[in-house]
Design a protein around this motif. Structure first.
Motif, PDB file in Angstrom:
ATOM      1  N   ILE A   1     -21.119 -12.678  11.763  1.00 25.04           N
ATOM      2  CA  ILE A   1     -19.683 -12.411  11.916  1.00 25.04           C
ATOM      3  C   ILE A   1     -19.299 -12.472  13.391  1.00 25.04           C
ATOM      4  O   ILE A   1     -18.257 -13.036  13.745  1.00 25.04           O
ATOM      5  CB  ILE A   1     -19.311 -11.042  11.306  1.00 25.04           C
ATOM      6  CG1 ILE A   1     -19.422 -11.111   9.786  1.00 25.04           C
ATOM      7  CG2 ILE A   1     -17.909 -10.629  11.712  1.00 25.04           C
ATOM      8  CD1 ILE A   1     -19.253  -9.780   9.092  1.00 25.04           C
ATOM      9  N   MET A   2     -20.150 -11.921  14.268  1.00 26.33           N
ATOM     10  CA  MET A   2     -19.871 -11.981  15.710  1.00 26.33           C
ATOM     11  C   MET A   2     -19.760 -13.424  16.182  1.00 26.33           C
ATOM     12  O   MET A   2     -18.855 -13.777  16.938  1.00 26.33           O
ATOM     13  CB  MET A   2     -20.979 -11.278  16.507  1.00 26.33           C
ATOM     14  CG  MET A   2     -20.903  -9.791  16.511  1.00 26.33           C
ATOM     15  SD  MET A   2     -22.270  -9.055  17.412  1.00 26.33           S
ATOM     16  CE  MET A   2     -22.055  -9.718  19.056  1.00 26.33           C
ATOM     17  N   GLU A   3     -20.692 -14.256  15.748  1.00 29.10           N
ATOM     18  CA  GLU A   3     -20.677 -15.653  16.174  1.00 29.10           C
ATOM     19  C   GLU A   3     -19.478 -16.404  15.595  1.00 29.10           C
ATOM     20  O   GLU A   3     -18.887 -17.248  16.273  1.00 29.10           O
ATOM     21  CB  GLU A   3     -21.989 -16.342  15.790  1.00 29.10           C
ATOM     22  CG  GLU A   3     -23.177 -15.826  16.571  1.00 29.10           C
ATOM     23  CD  GLU A   3     -22.985 -15.902  18.081  1.00 29.10           C
ATOM     24  OE1 GLU A   3     -22.570 -16.966  18.585  1.00 29.10           O
ATOM     25  OE2 GLU A   3     -23.241 -14.892  18.757  1.00 29.10           O
ATOM     26  N   ALA A   4     -19.101 -16.086  14.364  1.00 27.67           N
ATOM     27  CA  ALA A   4     -17.915 -16.720  13.770  1.00 27.67           C
ATOM     28  C   ALA A   4     -16.665 -16.323  14.537  1.00 27.67           C
ATOM     29  O   ALA A   4     -15.808 -17.164  14.836  1.00 27.67           O
ATOM     30  CB  ALA A   4     -17.798 -16.335  12.298  1.00 27.67           C
ATOM     31  N   MET A   5     -16.556 -15.025  14.891  1.00 30.05           N
ATOM     32  CA  MET A   5     -15.410 -14.567  15.677  1.00 30.05           C
ATOM     33  C   MET A   5     -15.387 -15.277  17.033  1.00 30.05           C
ATOM     34  O   MET A   5     -14.330 -15.680  17.511  1.00 30.05           O
ATOM     35  CB  MET A   5     -15.465 -13.046  15.889  1.00 30.05           C
ATOM     36  CG  MET A   5     -15.171 -12.263  14.635  1.00 30.05           C
ATOM     37  SD  MET A   5     -15.219 -10.447  14.705  1.00 30.05           S
ATOM     38  CE  MET A   5     -15.751  -9.980  16.290  1.00 30.05           C
ATOM     39  N   ARG A   6     -16.549 -15.444  17.623  1.00 31.40           N
ATOM     40  CA  ARG A   6     -16.638 -16.101  18.930  1.00 31.40           C
ATOM     41  C   ARG A   6     -16.188 -17.557  18.841  1.00 31.40           C
ATOM     42  O   ARG A   6     -15.471 -18.052  19.707  1.00 31.40           O
ATOM     43  CB  ARG A   6     -18.071 -16.005  19.436  1.00 31.40           C
ATOM     44  CG  ARG A   6     -18.256 -16.408  20.841  1.00 31.40           C
ATOM     45  CD  ARG A   6     -19.679 -16.148  21.260  1.00 31.40           C
ATOM     46  NE  ARG A   6     -19.801 -16.316  22.685  1.00 31.40           N
ATOM     47  CZ  ARG A   6     -20.846 -15.956  23.368  1.00 31.40           C
ATOM     48  NH1 ARG A   6     -21.861 -15.387  22.786  1.00 31.40           N
ATOM     49  NH2 ARG A   6     -20.892 -16.156  24.667  1.00 31.40           N
ATOM     50  N   MET A   7     -16.606 -18.258  17.774  1.00 32.99           N
ATOM     51  CA  MET A   7     -16.210 -19.658  17.618  1.00 32.99           C
ATOM     52  C   MET A   7     -14.709 -19.792  17.394  1.00 32.99           C
ATOM     53  O   MET A   7     -14.062 -20.674  17.964  1.00 32.99           O
ATOM     54  CB  MET A   7     -16.972 -20.304  16.467  1.00 32.99           C
ATOM     55  CG  MET A   7     -18.425 -20.573  16.767  1.00 32.99           C
ATOM     56  SD  MET A   7     -19.270 -21.537  15.501  1.00 32.99           S
ATOM     57  CE  MET A   7     -19.071 -20.528  14.063  1.00 32.99           C
ATOM     58  N   VAL A   8     -14.151 -18.923  16.564  1.00 37.21           N
ATOM     59  CA  VAL A   8     -12.706 -18.984  16.285  1.00 37.21           C
ATOM     60  C   VAL A   8     -11.918 -18.699  17.559  1.00 37.21           C
ATOM     61  O   VAL A   8     -10.976 -19.428  17.900  1.00 37.21           O
ATOM     62  CB  VAL A   8     -12.327 -17.995  15.163  1.00 37.21           C
ATOM     63  CG1 VAL A   8     -10.830 -17.821  15.069  1.00 37.21           C
ATOM     64  CG2 VAL A   8     -12.896 -18.471  13.841  1.00 37.21           C
ATOM     65  N   LEU A   9     -12.301 -17.630  18.283  1.00 36.66           N
ATOM     66  CA  LEU A   9     -11.595 -17.293  19.518  1.00 36.66           C
ATOM     67  C   LEU A   9     -11.753 -18.386  20.566  1.00 36.66           C
ATOM     68  O   LEU A   9     -10.803 -18.704  21.280  1.00 36.66           O
ATOM     69  CB  LEU A   9     -12.091 -15.952  20.060  1.00 36.66           C
ATOM     70  CG  LEU A   9     -11.729 -14.731  19.211  1.00 36.66           C
ATOM     71  CD1 LEU A   9     -12.383 -13.479  19.787  1.00 36.66           C
ATOM     72  CD2 LEU A   9     -10.236 -14.556  19.121  1.00 36.66           C
ATOM     73  N   ALA A  10     -12.943 -18.982  20.649  1.00 41.78           N
ATOM     74  CA  ALA A  10     -13.150 -20.069  21.611  1.00 41.78           C
ATOM     75  C   ALA A  10     -12.255 -21.257  21.280  1.00 41.78           C
ATOM     76  O   ALA A  10     -11.673 -21.877  22.169  1.00 41.78           O
ATOM     77  CB  ALA A  10     -14.612 -20.493  21.624  1.00 41.78           C
TER      78      ALA A  10
END
Length: 142
Positions: free
Chosen positions: A78-87
């Motif tokens: 979930i952290m990595e998904a949030m990071r990709m979306v925000l990026a």
């Protein structure tokens, strides 16, 4: 100076998380925990059909260890998904801002060129400077 990977003094928690991402890790964990609890409640209601909500709560507490394990396992994805979306969002904003800035600079170049052309016409002089963006002016900004 980059921090070395073997320096664990600055890392937090069971799933090693750098301190600068601790807030994101907690948010992802709480999201995963809420999702795991919701799924567990739905499964209990569907499979066991308890007559009272107190029985459902008791069954959820009985499954607490499994819920925590699932939530902990889901935290990093979930952290990595949030990071990709925000990026992706920030990358689009930065790209748009850069494109707008480029348009403004191009507009300023054309306005300056047109001003020089009109001034030369007023003085009765020949104006032979090529317009901005042509091969003769590439790389030259006035």
């Amino acid at each position: 100076m980059a921090r070395q990977q073997d320096d664990r003094a600055g890392w937090i928690g069971i799933p090693s998380v750098p301190p600068e991402r601790a807030a994101q890790a907690f948010a992802a964990f709480y999201l995963a925990l809420a999702t795991a609890i919701a799924v567990d409640v739905l499964l209990i209601i569907y499979n066991h059909e308890p007559g009272r909500w107190q029985l459902t709560v008791e069954m959820v507490f009985d499954d607490g260890g499994q819920i925590m394990a699932w939530a902990l396992a889901a935290t990093w994805p979930i952290m990595e998904a949030m990071r990709m979306v925000l990026a992706g969002i920030f990358e689009k904003r930065i790209f748009r801002r850069g494109r707008e800035q480029g348009r403004e600079e191009n507009q300023q170049l054309w306005e300056a060129w047109n001003r020089r052309r009109l001034e030369a016409e007023e003085r009765g002089e020949a104006f032979r400077e090529p317009p901005p963006g042509t091969e003769a002016t590439n790389g030259r900004q006035s």
